[in-house]
Scaffold this motif. Structure first.
Motif, short mmCIF file in Angstrom:
data_model
loop_
_atom_site.label_atom_id
_atom_site.label_comp_id
_atom_site.label_asym_id
_atom_site.label_seq_id
_atom_site.Cartn_x
_atom_site.Cartn_y
_atom_site.Cartn_z
N TRP A 35 7.79 -9.11 30.83
CA TRP A 35 7.68 -10.44 31.44
C TRP A 35 6.51 -10.38 32.43
N LEU A 36 5.39 -10.95 32.02
CA LEU A 36 4.16 -10.91 32.81
C LEU A 36 3.38 -12.16 32.54
N PRO A 37 2.88 -12.86 33.33
CA PRO A 37 3.31 -13.41 34.59
C PRO A 37 4.19 -14.63 34.34
N THR A 38 5.43 -14.49 34.58
CA THR A 38 6.37 -15.60 34.41
C THR A 38 6.72 -16.18 35.77
N THR A 39 6.98 -17.45 35.81
CA THR A 39 7.41 -18.13 37.02
C THR A 39 8.24 -19.33 36.62
N GLY A 40 9.32 -19.56 37.33
CA GLY A 40 10.13 -20.75 37.08
C GLY A 40 11.14 -20.56 35.96
N ASP A 41 11.55 -21.67 35.37
CA ASP A 41 12.55 -21.69 34.29
C ASP A 41 11.80 -21.63 32.96
N VAL A 42 11.83 -20.49 32.27
CA VAL A 42 11.01 -20.32 31.08
C VAL A 42 11.79 -20.31 29.77
N LEU A 43 13.09 -20.09 29.80
CA LEU A 43 13.89 -20.04 28.57
C LEU A 43 14.98 -21.09 28.58
N THR A 49 20.63 -16.66 25.69
CA THR A 49 21.69 -15.95 24.97
C THR A 49 21.09 -14.87 24.07
N ALA A 50 20.01 -15.20 23.36
CA ALA A 50 19.35 -14.23 22.49
C ALA A 50 18.80 -13.06 23.30
N PHE A 51 18.21 -13.34 24.45
CA PHE A 51 17.65 -12.28 25.27
C PHE A 51 18.75 -11.39 25.86
N GLU A 52 19.84 -11.99 26.29
CA GLU A 52 20.98 -11.21 26.79
C GLU A 52 21.50 -10.26 25.71
N SER A 53 21.62 -10.75 24.49
CA SER A 53 22.10 -9.93 23.37
C SER A 53 21.11 -8.80 23.08
N TYR A 54 19.83 -9.10 23.12
CA TYR A 54 18.79 -8.10 22.89
C TYR A 54 18.91 -6.95 23.89
N VAL A 55 19.05 -7.26 25.15
CA VAL A 55 19.18 -6.22 26.19
C VAL A 55 20.50 -5.47 26.03
#
Length: 122
Positions: A35-43, A49-55
């Motif tokens: 995650w580079l450079p993220t700011t704010g609400d991006v997903l 949910t997909a990212f939580e499952s991935y991790v």
């Protein structure tokens, strides 16, 4: 430090919009997401949910700088990143000195340079 063979490691960097990435099939192709450079609400919620499952299934996460200035309303992400961005210091001057010029990661750099790190005081 032991040298690492190029035959053992393959680095794949894919530049893409976060909006397109977090579908389970897309994320499964990567060992880590940076995650580079993220700011704010991006997903959106489906992407979260997909990212939580991935991790949860062993996918890696690397958050750089403004990654801590992202997704304040997503408690799971807050736990993952460990802390949220509170403020940025005023501009700071620094001198960077390369101590190991033999490393492949630094051999093409100047041995020393001055820089200013810009920010806003809050």
């Amino acid at each position: 430090m032991r040298p690492v063979s190029r035959a053992l490691i393959a680095l794949v960097v894919a530049a893409m919009s976060l909006v397109a990435v977090p579908a389970a099939a897309n994320l499964a192709r990567y060992q880590a997401v940076i995650w580079l450079p993220t700011t704010g609400d991006v997903l959106n919620s489906a992407q979260q949910t997909a990212f939580e499952s991935y991790v949860a299934n062993g996918g890696g996460y690397v958050g750089v700088h403004a990654a801590a200035d992202t997704e304040y309303d997503w408690p799971w992400y807050g736990e993952l990143v460990g802390a949220y961005f509170a403020s940025h210091p005023a501009t700071q001057r620094a001198t960077v000195t390369i101590e190991d010029r033999a490393s492949v990661s630094t051999q093409y750099r100047y041995s020393r340079w001055d820089l200013a790190v810009y920010g806003t005081s809050q």
